[in-house]
Scaffold this motif. Structure first.
Motif, mmCIF file in Angstrom:
data_model
loop_
_atom_site.group_PDB
_atom_site.id
_atom_site.type_symbol
_atom_site.label_atom_id
_atom_site.label_comp_id
_atom_site.label_asym_id
_atom_site.label_seq_id
_atom_site.Cartn_x
_atom_site.Cartn_y
_atom_site.Cartn_z
ATOM 1 N N ILE A 70 35.619 26.881 43.150
ATOM 2 C CA ILE A 70 36.143 28.109 42.540
ATOM 3 C C ILE A 70 35.334 28.480 41.297
ATOM 4 N N ILE A 71 35.012 27.473 40.483
ATOM 5 C CA ILE A 71 34.214 27.735 39.284
ATOM 6 C C ILE A 71 32.836 28.267 39.665
ATOM 7 N N MET A 72 32.229 27.675 40.682
ATOM 8 C CA MET A 72 30.910 28.115 41.122
ATOM 9 C C MET A 72 30.948 29.557 41.630
ATOM 10 N N MET A 73 31.957 29.900 42.425
ATOM 11 C CA MET A 73 32.067 31.259 42.955
ATOM 12 C C MET A 73 32.306 32.263 41.829
ATOM 13 N N THR A 74 33.103 31.864 40.835
ATOM 14 C CA THR A 74 33.366 32.755 39.705
ATOM 15 C C THR A 74 32.093 33.028 38.910
ATOM 16 N N LEU A 75 31.335 31.964 38.640
ATOM 17 C CA LEU A 75 30.087 32.119 37.897
ATOM 18 C C LEU A 75 29.091 32.986 38.654
ATOM 19 N N LEU A 76 29.016 32.801 39.967
ATOM 20 C CA LEU A 76 28.114 33.608 40.782
ATOM 21 C C LEU A 76 28.512 35.086 40.727
ATOM 22 N N SER A 77 29.822 35.353 40.786
ATOM 23 C CA SER A 77 30.299 36.736 40.760
ATOM 24 C C SER A 77 30.000 37.391 39.416
ATOM 25 N N VAL A 78 30.230 36.670 38.329
ATOM 26 C CA VAL A 78 29.950 37.217 36.998
ATOM 27 C C VAL A 78 28.459 37.487 36.834
ATOM 28 N N PHE A 79 27.646 36.531 37.273
ATOM 29 C CA PHE A 79 26.199 36.680 37.178
ATOM 30 C C PHE A 79 25.716 37.886 37.984
#
Length: 532
Positions: A70-79
């Motif tokens: 979930i953290i990885m997907m969130t960071l990817l979306s923000v980026f």
């Protein structure tokens, strides 16, 4: 009909004028940025596969794994959101301008005449939307210069024509006022008298196509077990082979092998070879599938001074390469390719970010027969040199190259034997030295060269065969080196420096080395701007 053409021309002019102002990317580009970043992480993280596998075998915490995902997907979306919001581009008369960055703004100015490759990618998630991504690459760059993601396919084609300085002579591009478009001096007008001639010259001219069978051949003979062994080795070390060996199916297979071979060493060796070939063929299925998905249906076209390759099943891809960027032709024939009598032709370009960026390869033509090479090169006369057929034979380098390397392999064995005497270890060392000398001799027999017309050919390899065709006009610098012994015997090393890298011919005749240098420098004197 004229009014219809004038309307279409006006639409194109309006679109071109739109690109002269700063443009933002479509919000769909966030999807491309997300997938691109994830792909880069996964493709560069293959080394952690054994670690993850070992951790899974020793117990895996599902809750922590979900949180990390979930953290990885969130960071990817923000980026991806930040990239989309801060990415701008525009085209002026002679260059592409790009702005990006959050805290620190980066502005790139890419002159049209420095662009080496343009790749149009259309992943499966963009196909229903008729969107695609233009990847712009320049000579000498380590990374892609620009990604124009989620462009409309028609807009992407117009931008590509401007970037490659292609003349669009279709009726749609006729300016009703007989004037050049806003800033595109490469979109010209045509008179009715020569319309047909210009239309013919502007169309894509097919160079070569590859069918499904030929791509399957390519995937089979290009299979590389070494990388699979690097990744699979640590994983296989975690497997409990005793449990696998006790499986009924494995026991039945092993009993069949033993009953077939018996005590015959020859049959045992044949069984081992057959098992290895079977394993190779199974692993080749991965390589074959990758080749088909990436290249099918393969098509190489020539439009004016540009080569354009298209293909791809899931992710459609179109690559464009200016012919003047091609530095040398590399014909490669792995061992298995010799069975089919085919070659892989690499169009080696100016060193930097090659077309096949993830595998550091150049634009290629797979599974090409020797008889097809001359007709293909005849369709691309801009490739300097004039020589279009692979030579039938070559001039070998001097035997001294082998003697200086072949017998040095015995030095450790001689020293060890002098200290330890004749032991099992020294016998093994002698066998290893003999094998190394044999391989060195095979490599020596493959070294050779041919001076032909305005090119020099280099032949090299061990078990495979490689021909490299270097036009004299593409040589940037020449270096001739000689030891005292080489000078006395009339031999020399010559290194040819090209924009795609250097190429060395070792232990060739001294007069041949000087002739090659003189020919290369004579071409450079006539035209010093012909390299890239």
């Amino acid at each position: 009909m004229i009014e219809h053409d004038e309307t279409q021309a006006s639409e194109i002019l309006e679109k071109n004028q739109k690109f002269s102002q700063w443009q933002s990317l479509s919000p769909w580009s966030m999807l491309s940025f997300s997938f691109g970043t994830a792909k880069a992480i996964l493709s560069n993280g293959y080394a952690i596969i054994p670690i993850v596998f070992a951790g899974w075998k020793n117990g895996f915490n599902l809750q922590l794994g979900l949180i990390a995902a979930i953290i990885m997907m969130t960071l990817l979306s923000v980026f991806a959101f930040i990239q989309w919001r801060k990415y701008r581009f525009k085209l002026n008369e002679q260059q592409l301008n790009i702005k990006r960055g959050l805290l620190f703004t980066r502005k790139d100015e890419i002159p049209f005449n420095k662009i080496q490759n343009i790749r149009f990618e259309q992943p499966f998630y963009f196909k229903p939307l008729k969107l695609g991504t233009l990847v712009i690459e320049t000579a000498g760059s380590k990374d892609d210069e620009a990604h124009l993601a989620a462009l409309n396919a028609d807009d992407a084609e117009l931008i590509k024509q401007q970037l490659l300085q292609l003349t669009n002579t279709s009726p749609r591009s006729i300016n009703p006022n007989n004037e050049a478009s806003f800033n595109d001096k490469h979109i010209v007008n045509i008179d009715s008298a020569d319309t047909n001639a210009q239309l013919t010259s502007s169309k894509n001219k097919p160079v070569i196509k590859r069918n499904l069978k030929q791509l399957i051949q390519f995937g089979f003979y290009q299979n590389n077990l070494i990388w699979l062994a690097v990744i699979a080795g640590p994983i296989l070390g975690q497997v409990n082979w005793e449990d696998i060996a006790e499986m009924p199916l494995i026991q039945q297979f092993w009993n069949s092998v033993v009953s077939f071979s018996g005590e015959s060493i020859a049959l045992q060796v044949a069984s081992g070879v057959l098992i290895f070939i079977t394993i190779y063929c199974l692993f080749s299925l991965i390589s074959i599938l990758a080749a088909v998905l990436k290249y099918y249906p393969y098509r190489l076209d020539k439009r004016q001074q540009t080569l354009q390759r298209s293909g791809g099943v899931i992710s459609h891809q179109q690559d464009a390469l200016a012919t003047k960027r091609v530095q040398l032709l590399h014909f490669s024939q792995p061992v298995l390719a010799r069975i089919f009598g085919v070659w892989t032709l690499y169009l080696k370009q100016v060193k930097g970010q090659e077309v096949e960026q993830k595998t550091a390869q150049h634009m290629l033509i797979p599974s090409i027969k020797a008889a097809e090479i001359a007709p293909v090169l005849d369709k691309i006369p801009e490739l300097a040199g004039g020589s279009t057929s692979i030579p039938k034979r070559y001039q070998n380098i001097a035997l001294a190259w082998f003697t200086r390397r072949g017998f040095i392999a015995f030095l450790p064995a001689i020293i060890l034997t002098a200290i330890e005497g004749i032991t099992v270890l020294t016998e093994i060392t002698w066998l290893i030295a003999l094998a190394v000398m044999g391989l060195t001799f095979l490599r020596y027999k493959q070294w050779g060269y041919v001076i032909e017309n305005d090119v020099v050919w280099q032949h090299c390899g061990l078990f495979s065969r490689n021909w490299k065709r270097v036009p004299f006009s593409k040589v940037q610098h020449v270096s001739i080196t000689q030891t005292l012994a080489q000078k006395e015997k009339g031999f020399a090393y010559i290194t040819l420096g090209l924009a795609s890298g250097s190429l060395t011919l070792p232990y060739i005749k001294q007069q041949d080395a000087h002739f090659i240098a003189e020919q290369a420098m004579a071409r450079t004197k006539i035209d010093p701007n012909n390299w890239i």
